[in-house]
Each structure stands twice: as structure tokens, then as C-alpha cells.
Scaffold this active site. Structure first.
Site, mmCIF file in Angstrom:
data_model
loop_
_atom_site.group_PDB
_atom_site.id
_atom_site.type_symbol
_atom_site.label_atom_id
_atom_site.label_comp_id
_atom_site.label_asym_id
_atom_site.label_seq_id
_atom_site.Cartn_x
_atom_site.Cartn_y
_atom_site.Cartn_z
ATOM 1 N N ASP A 1 0.848 -1.175 0.000
ATOM 2 C CA ASP A 1 0.000 0.000 0.000
ATOM 3 C C ASP A 1 0.897 1.243 0.000
ATOM 4 O O ASP A 1 2.118 1.132 0.072
ATOM 5 C CB ASP A 1 -0.958 0.002 1.191
ATOM 6 C CG ASP A 1 -0.235 0.080 2.534
ATOM 7 O OD1 ASP A 1 1.007 0.005 2.547
ATOM 8 O OD2 ASP A 1 -0.909 0.200 3.560
ATOM 9 N N ASP B 1 -1.791 -3.048 6.158
ATOM 10 C CA ASP B 1 -2.100 -2.957 7.579
ATOM 11 C C ASP B 1 -3.582 -2.822 7.896
ATOM 12 O O ASP B 1 -3.948 -2.583 9.036
ATOM 13 C CB ASP B 1 -1.363 -1.765 8.207
ATOM 14 C CG ASP B 1 -1.766 -0.429 7.586
ATOM 15 O OD1 ASP B 1 -2.573 -0.436 6.626
ATOM 16 O OD2 ASP B 1 -1.276 0.611 8.053
ATOM 17 N N ASP C 1 -6.469 -4.988 3.250
ATOM 18 C CA ASP C 1 -5.257 -5.664 2.780
ATOM 19 C C ASP C 1 -5.235 -7.152 3.137
ATOM 20 O O ASP C 1 -4.396 -7.900 2.618
ATOM 21 C CB ASP C 1 -4.020 -5.007 3.404
ATOM 22 C CG ASP C 1 -3.886 -3.549 3.028
ATOM 23 O OD1 ASP C 1 -4.110 -3.233 1.841
ATOM 24 O OD2 ASP C 1 -3.567 -2.724 3.906
ATOM 25 N N ASN D 1 28.049 -41.677 -3.951
ATOM 26 C CA ASN D 1 28.272 -42.855 -3.118
ATOM 27 C C ASN D 1 27.482 -44.062 -3.605
ATOM 28 O O ASN D 1 27.983 -45.191 -3.636
ATOM 29 C CB ASN D 1 27.897 -42.554 -1.661
ATOM 30 C CG ASN D 1 28.920 -41.670 -0.981
ATOM 31 O OD1 ASN D 1 30.051 -41.531 -1.456
ATOM 32 N ND2 ASN D 1 28.528 -41.049 0.124
#
Length: 917
Positions: A370, A644, A648, A712
Site C-alpha cells: 500500500d 495494515d 489488505d 556414493n
């Protein structure tokens, strides 16, 4: 038709109207109510100013349910626990553990039971399952936080009574509600009457200032593909979850509970969280490792069974290989890396709620944020106080101060900024102090939405009165007949008016909000003033307000770009102000998209536009969510969202990494993965670097261990085909794996090259496969050389004869023990030192120093494994035998050549793929 049936029928009919209106977010009933007069809305809802009949209201409650935000129907806990622990990876590990228990415990000879393999596997499964369960469960509190927002009472009119308080959950469509300052809006309502009604809806729209609501119908604009209406257009609708800042009103309820706009946002939060790039990446890596295990282990089992003839030993050995080739410490290393990253980030003012989000933060290549409080200071300041020429003029400020100080209505952010500026001026110049004491208030004409003006009448100590007005520029010009120009009071001609408006537009283009100031001396004898007195005034100047960018914003945006993170601003604020702020911090607003345009685009079209767009303005909450989703799903980006407010929360949930601040509303913090103690992009930038450092150390372990284990296994296959005994016992193989993984536990504390941190990094299973195929076989070359040297030189030297000439079982056992000890020690050396070779693209030690803890722990691991064959009793119990001194000459020669070859292959790999890790 009963009254209840008729009312329900009309409500459903109303929702089916307005077919040509694009309203993916607003209920169609809301659209109808916004565009029609209160009487029309009453008729459709079968109600009136006297409210609903109480009996009908009770019946409607039974039909539409309680006025609460619906909660998600959660699965039983045992199902969620089962789902967390059931995956292909954990099922295979569980099967291996079961076989290990059967062969090493149930079928073991008395006193020889060894449950260590099953215990190790069990710990791995528990850790990974617990992490997954925690992640799947984190979203539960978001919906309940929304639900708890609407828990108080409201005043309704039913059956013509004067109004009574009822629980908000009992409100139904058609109810008439009374609203006053401090009230929470109980549902989505249509304003019927209003007196100076200002509603704070920043949580839904992002607008920082209260919005005035009136009873007048709104007109809908056309945008080519049909008609669009957004929250900001609904000046006569108040939405659930917002609050009354000042004034009073009556309103009719349109939508309740899940049908409200807040309810729609809640449903967006209740869905299962999207799979983030971390989830997808870890799943892909696990599939690669599982596939590798399922392919290689049966081959090892069959080859050893055929060549050695002991199928039980072959099964035990293949199980040990299966455990050994899987990065056993993967859950522990990942968890430790993330936990250490979370600890480091907390020192950088970044609190991590979901530790898996740390690597998503590092992988992020698009940050959506924002504007208010992130790029700006979240504070309106008076930037300029000027005469009509644009020159600073303290007289204009003094007049504005008297207007703001003496008015008794809602002191908005503009009034506060004016008062604060005057206080600053008085502190610097004592002659300017005491303005409020030199004047007395005579009267005021309150602000209203129609006039967009506010006036006060003040008198000085000599008795001279002044009418001082401030407000929107065009409205102030409309009540002025003169202007102070070049020190003279001149008639306000069309030419002067155009000059004033042109200068104001220049300030608007710079992102400033302009308020005009006018005055009239001795307006008339003191009495009752009204709006009629706002006439024949003199324009003296104007005020320019700004929510200024933070000092660190431009540098933070530039730094994020330097590290491969593009910043896109998603705001509900005005496009002009947003564009001006973006220009000042280095964000290009030229391709701006508005919310009304977003509604008219398909996902494919929006994805194409979003790639090049850095500013999205006048967005609603669900439009923000859609933009984020399109960037992730259509654009293939790892997206973070920083916000916030309630507006959002949905976008944060849709992103790979939701970011909020400790001052955010509860619902935003509940939806976030990461919380910043400072709302500053610089703080976030440091968090991103820590996320990449965490990923770098995790991928070091996975790639180096997977490539070593691949080498290995390849070596084991060669040895199994030609050796008359196992190249290493199952116990030795497991012990080697434990020693190596313990030495790797310092990886989370390792240093990461600065070059690695400059670009976003995502989990890529294909790169792990290519890394294994390129780097793994290099160790096999020297494993095979070690086999040959041990079988033909070292072992015959210790035993006294080649293997083909041995007949004594004790000599055969000693030959095998020496061989296995040699490969046991050589494997630890190669795995450990290649870790230092492959942890960086630079020359080890000289070009990139490892952390001291990693150096100490890996050297200690090598020393312990090398010493084990010489420990009396323990070496023999492990099937190991002391190695002769010539072996170490061979070992050093092999290591030197191995590291040279590995360095050459590493350089070719980086040239081919552009990066090592």
C-alpha cells in the site's frame, strides 16, 4: 402470498436486477439501492420509515440467519493431523522404519537388537509432520477476528417505536437503524437521512480521511464494457465493519452476515491458504529425492543379492543405502535455518509468525504494497501556505489557523496540520504566538458535503469582525468576487480565475491537496450567520497539504530494485496523489491501472497489463487480492504483500508472503506471515536479505548432500558388482551418515556470498537433479580409484596376500575390514571437504570463508571418523580395522586430485547454468 414470502421474493428479485452492472464485489441489492431513491428501496424491501413489523423481523431472521460473518467449517483435528503426516516422502520413510524394526530388532539375535535407524527416521517424520500441521492450521484465527468485529448492539426502529437497542446479530434486511458518532455500522445499509455524517472506512478502502455519506442517489459511469460501481462511488451506502466518525443518520439495512461486503472478504480469508513457492519447492525437492531412492535402492538390493548370495544382508544394506542417500537431516537443517533466520530478523525489527515465510521472503521478486505509511509518513502536513502568486505568506496561515482552531465540528487531518504549522511558526517567532487569545469566536457555519466549505466569524480586541472561509478551491472561487493580487484587491476576472486554477493544478500534479482561503471584513452586524453570508468574499491564498514520502522510501525502492525485487503500489487512494508520491520515490506511474479498469479485464489481460504496471490506484480489497493472485498464477512471480488494514487482509492471504506491521488492525496481523516493528521498506529489505541467506544455507545442504550421496550410491553399485564382499556394512554406512549430518548442523550459521544475495532465489528441483548428475560422479571417480588401491595394494599389504590367495576366514574378514575402513574414512573426507568446495562459487577459504563453527565441526567430524578404526574395542565392534600409514599418502593424493577435478567441474557447471546454488 404472505408478507414474509413477498418480502423474500422481492429481495431475490432485487439481487437479479442491474444485469448490465459490473459488480464482482458489491451485492446487486447494494447497487440498486445506491442508484435509487430511498422510497424505491423501501418498496423493494417492503419496509418504511416506521421499520419492519417485529414479527416479520423474527421470521426474516429465521430465513437469512444471524447477522454474523460466517466461520469456516473446519475439519476434525484428527483429520488435519493425519493429512499433515501422510505424504509420499513420509510413507516411504515409515515403510523403511518398519522394515528396519523387523530386520534389526525383531529378527536380530539376542543382545544385537539395533533400533537406531527406526528412531532416526521416526524423528524425521515427527518434525516434518509437525511443521506441516502448524502451517495448515495458521489461518483459523483470521475469520474469527472478522466475526468478533461485529459483536455490539445497535439502535433499530421496528413497528414505529422510537428506537431500541438490539444485538447486531439480530439485524435483518429491511430494518431501519439509527446511527450516531462512535457507532459501528451493523450491516451494509442505505442512508435515508443524514446530518453531517462522516464515516471512517479506511480499513476497507485505504482512504485516510473520513468520508461523508448523504442520502442522494449516485450516478454510474460507463467504461466501455458495461457499467462499473465501486465502494468509493457509494456515497449513500455505509458498509458493515466501518464506524461513524461524526454526525447522525437513519438508514435501511440491505445486506447482513455473509451477504455484506465484509462477509465476502471473510469468505476470501477462510479458504485454504494458497500453496506458496516454499511449499511447492519443498514438495518438488522431496519428489526428486523419493524418486531417486525408489530407483537406486532396488538396484542395489538386486545387485548385492545376486553377487553375494545373502539376500537378507542385501536387504539390510539397501535399507541403509535408502536412509543414507536421503538427506536425513533435511527437516532439522531446514527448521534450524529458518529458526536462526527468524532470530536474526527479530534483531532487524522483523517478527516472523510463520517461519516457512522466511524463504518466501527471500524468493520474492515482486513486492506489492500500500502507499500510506509505507512510502509516505502516514501524516498530512501543511507543506506550503501561499498567496495567489504561490509565494509563502504567513497571513494566509494565520487566517487558516483561526478557521481551524475556532471551528467546533470534526477537526480533520487538515485542521490538525494547520494548527501544528502555526505552533511551529509561533515557536520560531514569538510575535506570532497567542493568536487564539487575540480573537474571540462570534459564530461559525459548519462544513457540509454540498458546499465543501467551512467558515468561522471572529472578532479582534478592537471589535473588528472577519468571516474566514476555507474549502475546496473551486467552491471557494465560487463565493469570491475579488482576489488579493500584487498587493491590491482586484475583481476576480475570468483571466485571474484561470491563473489561480492553473497554479492549483500544478500543485495537484505534485501530489498536493490544495485548500483555498478567503475572508470578508465586517461581514454584517453580529447575529446569526448562515451560508448566505458566504458571498462577495476576497480570495487571499491557498494551503498545499502533502502526505510526504518517507526519507528512506526512495533509497529503499532503489535498493530493492538492485536486489531484484520490483515494487508495485496497490492503493485505494486517489490516483493523482498516488502517482505524485510514486514519482518522488522512483516508481513509474505512467502505466497506472484504476480499480474500475481492473474489473473490465480478464485474468489474462490483467496479467499482461500488470507486468508493466507499477501503480494500481482506487482498488477495493478484493481487487487487490485479484491483482496479487494474477501476478502469482499467471505471471509466475513470488509475490509479497505489505499492508495494515482489513482492505489488505485478503491480498496478504493470496500472496506468498503476507507482511504487516505491529500497529495494523488485528485482522491484518492475523493474516500476515511477517510483522514489521517499523513500517519501513528499509526494514523489509533487511528481512529479504536474511530470507535469502536462510535459503542459501538450506540449499547448500541439500545440493551437496544429494550429489555426494548420488556419487556414493553409484560407487556402491560398481563395488557391489565386482567385490566379493560388501564395500561397507549397513552399520558403518549408517554411522557414516550420522557423522556427516552432525557435522552439517553448523550450516545454518554459515556465511553466504554477497553475490548470492543479489537476486531472488526459488526452489528448483531440476537444478538439484542437474547438480547431482554433474558433481556426484566426480566423487565416484576417486571412490573407484580408492577401491582399486585398497583391494590391490593396501589390503594385501596389511593381510600379506592378495584376496584371491586367501583361504583363512580370519584373513578374509581382516581383508574386508581394512577395505571397509579405508572407504569409510575416505568417504567422510570427500563428503566433508567437497562441502567446503561446493558451498561457494569462489575458491574455498581464500575467496569465501566459511563460518568458524562450520569449519570446526566439519574438521572435528573428519578427525573422529578417521580415529574410529584405532579406538580399541570400539573399532572392532564397528567392523573397522586400523589403516597403515601408506593409506594416508593415497588418501591425500586422492583428495588433492578430487578437489581439483571438482573445482573444474564446478566452474563448467556455473558457466553452463549461471549459478552454483
Amino acid at each position: 402470498m404472505s408478507k414474509l414470502t413477498r418480502t423474500i421474493h422481492q429481495l431475490h428479485q432485487l439481487r437479479r436486477q442491474q444485469k448490465n452492472v459490473q459488480t464482482s464485489e458489491l451485492d446487486r441489492l447494494v447497487v440498486y439501492a445506491a442508484t435509487h431513491r430511498p422510497g424505491d428501496v423501501f418498496g423493494q424491501l417492503d419496509t418504511g420509515e416506521a421499520g419492519l413489523d417485529p414479527e416479520l423481523a423474527r421470521d426474516l431472521t429465521g430465513v437469512y440467519g444471524k447477522n454474523v460473518v460466517e466461520e469456516e467449517r473446519h475439519e476434525p483435528k484428527f483429520k488435519r493431523v493425519a493429512a499433515a503426516f501422510v505424504s509420499p516422502f513420509t510413507l516411504i520413510l515409515a515403510a523403511l522404519a518398519a522394515v528396519s524394526v523387523y530386520t534389526n530388532v525383531v529378527m536380530a539375535a539376542p543382545g544385537e537388537a539395533d533400533p537406531s535407524t527406526a528412531i532416526i527416521i521416526g524423528i524425521m517424520v515427527l518434525i516434518s509432520g509437525a511443521l506441516r500441521y502448524t502451517q495448515e492450521s495458521k489461518s483459523e484465527s483470521a475469520a474469527s477476528a472478522l466475526k468478533n468485529m461485529v459483536t455490539t448492539t445497535c439502535c433499530v426502529i421496528r413497528g414505529g417505536d422510537a428506537g431500541r437497542e438490539i444485538p447486531m446479530e439480530d439485524v435483518v434486511p429491511g430494518d431501519i437503524v439509527k446511527l450516531s458518532a462512535g457507532d459501528m455500522i451493523p450491516a451494509d445499509v442505505r442512508i435515508i437521512t443524514a446530518k453531517d455524517l462522516f464515516v471512517t472506512q479506511a480499513a476497507l478502502t485505504g482512504e485516510s480521511e473520513p468520508v461523508e455519506k448523504t442520502a442522494e442517489p449516485v450516478e454510474i459511469e460507463y467504461h466501455g464494457r458495461g457499467t462499473s460501481i465501486a465502494i468509493d462511488d457509494c456515497t449513500n451506502i455505509a458498509f458493515s465493519g466501518t464506524t461513524v466518525q461524526s454526525g447522525s443518520a437513519t438508514a435501511v439495512v440491505l445486506c447482513t452476515g455473509k451477504h455484506t461486503y465484509l462477509g465476502k472478504v471473510a469468505r476470501a480469508l477462510e479458504v485454504k491458504p494458497t500453496r506458496t513457492s516454499f511449499d511447492v519447492g519443498v514438495a518438488a525437492v522431496s519428489r526428486v529425492l523419493v524418486a531417486f531412492m525408489l530407483i537406486m535402492c532396488p538396484i542395489v538390493f538386486v545387485v548385492n543379492g545376486i553377487t553375494k548370495g545373502d539376500w537378507l544382508d542385501a536387504l539390510l544394506f539397501s535399507i541403509s543405502i535408502a536412509v543414507g542417500i536421503t538427506p536425513q537431516m533435511l527437516p532439522v537443517i531446514v527448521t534450524t535455518c529458518l529458526a536462526r533466520g527468524a532470530t536474526n530478523m527479530s534483531r532487524q525489527d522483523v517478527i516472523v509468525k510463520n517461519i516457512n515465510a522466511i524463504q518466501n521472503l527471500g524468493a520474492m521478486d515482486v513486492l506489492c504494497t500500500d502507499k500510506t505509511g509505507t512510502l509516505t509518513q502516514d501524516k498530512v502536513i501543511l507543506e506550503r501556505h501561499m498567496d495567489v502568486h504561490g509565494r509563502d505568506d504567513d497571513r494566509v496561515l494565520r487566517h487558516a489557523y483561526l478557521n481551524s482552531f475556532f471551528q467546533t465540528g470534526l477537526k480533520n487531518l487538515i485542521d490538525v496540520a494547520v494548527i501544528e504549522k502555526m505552533d511551529e511558526l509561533a515557536a520560531a517567532d514569538p510575535a506570532q504566538a497567542g493568536m487564539s487569545e487575540r480573537y474571540t469566536k462570534v459564530d461559525e457555519i459548519p462544513f457540509d458535503f454540498e458546499r465543501r466549505l467551512m467558515s468561522v466569524v471572529v472578532a479582534d480586541r478592537s471589535g473588528k469582525t472577519q468571516l474566514i472561509t476555507k474549502g475546496a478551491v473551486e467552491e471557494v472561487l465560487g463565493i469570491c468576487t475579488c482576489v488579493e493580487y500584487d498587493g491590491q484587491v482586484l475583481p476576480l476576472t475570468d483571466n485571474l480565475r484561470d491563473r489561480v486554477l492553473e497554479r492549483v493544478r500544478g500543485f495537484n500534479d505534485d501530489g498536493m491537496r490544495v485548500v483555498a482561503v478567503a475572508q470578508k471584513t465586517n461581514p454584517r452586524p453580529v447575529g446569526s450567520f448562515s451560508t448566505a453570508d458566504e458571498s462577495d468574499m476576497v480570495l487571499i491564498g491557498y494551503l498545499a497539504f502533502l502526505d510526504p514520502p518517507k526519507e528512506s522510501a526512495a533509497a529503499a525502492v532503489a535498493r530493492l530494485a538492485e536486489y531484484g525485487v520490483g515494487v508495485k503500489v496497490l492503493t485505494g487512494d486517489n490516483e493523482g496523489v498516488a502517482a505524485a508520491v510514486c514519482r518522488k520515490v522512483g516508481i513509474d506511474p505512467s502505466g497506472m491501472l484504476l480499480g474500475s479498469e481492473v474489473d473490465g479485464l480478464t485474468d489474462e489481460e490483467l496479467a499482461a497489463r500488470a507486468e508493466g504496471c507499477q501503480l494500481f490506484a482506487k482498488l477495493s480489497p478484493l481487487q487487490k487480492q485479484r491483482v496479487v493472485s494474477v501476478l502469482r498464477e499467471q505471471g509466475g512471480h513470488t509475490v509479497g504483500f505489505m499492508g495494515d488494514g482489513i482492505n489488505d487482509a485478503a491480498a496478504m492471504r493470496a500472496s506468498d508472503c503476507g507482511i504487516s506491521v505491529d500497529t495494523a488492525v488485528d485482522i491484518a496481523k492475523e493474516s500476515a506471515d511477517i510483522i514489521l516493528l517499523k513500517k519501513d521498506l528499509m526494514v523489509l529489505g533487511r528481512g529479504i536479505m536474511e530470507g535469502r541467506r536462510t535459503y542459501g544455507n538450506t540449499i547448500k545442504y541439500i545440493k551437496t548432500t544429494a550429489s555426494s550421496n548420488f556419487g556414493n550410491v553409484f560407487s556402491v553399485l560398481v563395488a557391489s558388482a565386482f567385490l566379493p564382499f560388501l564395500p561397507m556394512t549397513a552399520l558403518q554406512l549408517l554411522l557414516l551418515g550420522v557423522a556427516y549430518t552432525v557435522s552439517c548442523t553448523a550450516i545454518p550459521w554459515d556465511n553466504v556470498d554477497e553475490e548470492f544475495l543479489r537476486e531472488p532465489k526459488t526452489w528448483d528441483a531440476k537444478s538439484i537433479v542437474s547438480f547431482m548428475l554433474w558433481l556426484g560422479p566426480t566423487s565416484s571417480v576417486f571412490d573407484i580409484l580408492t577401491y582399486a588401491a585398497m583391494f590391490f595394494i593396501i589390503c594385501p599389504m596389511v593381510v600379506g596376500a592378495p584376496f584371491a590367495q586367501l583361504a583363512d576366514p580370519a584373513q578374509i574378514a581382516l581383508f574386508a575390514a581394512v577395505f571397509q575402513s579405508g572407504w569409510f574414512v575416505e568417504s567422510m573426507w570427500t563428503q566433508t571437504f567437497v562441502l567446503h568446495m561446493l558451498r561457494t562459487e569462489h575458491v574455498p577459504l581464500a575467496g569465501s570463508r566459511p563460518a568458524a563453527s562450520l569449519t570446526v565441526l566439519t574438521l572435528a567430524g573428519v578427525a573422529v571418523v578417521t580415529a574410529l578404526p584405532y579406538v580399541p574395542g570400539l573399532g572392532a565392534a564397528l567392523g573397522l580395522s586400523p589403516l597403515p600409514l601408506p593409506f594416508f599418502g593415497l588418501l591425500f593424493a586422492c583428495m588433492a586430485l578430487y578437489l581439483l577435478l571438482c573445482g573444474a567441474v564446478k566452474a563448467l557447471y556455473v558457466r553452463r547454468y549461471g549459478t552454483l546454488l
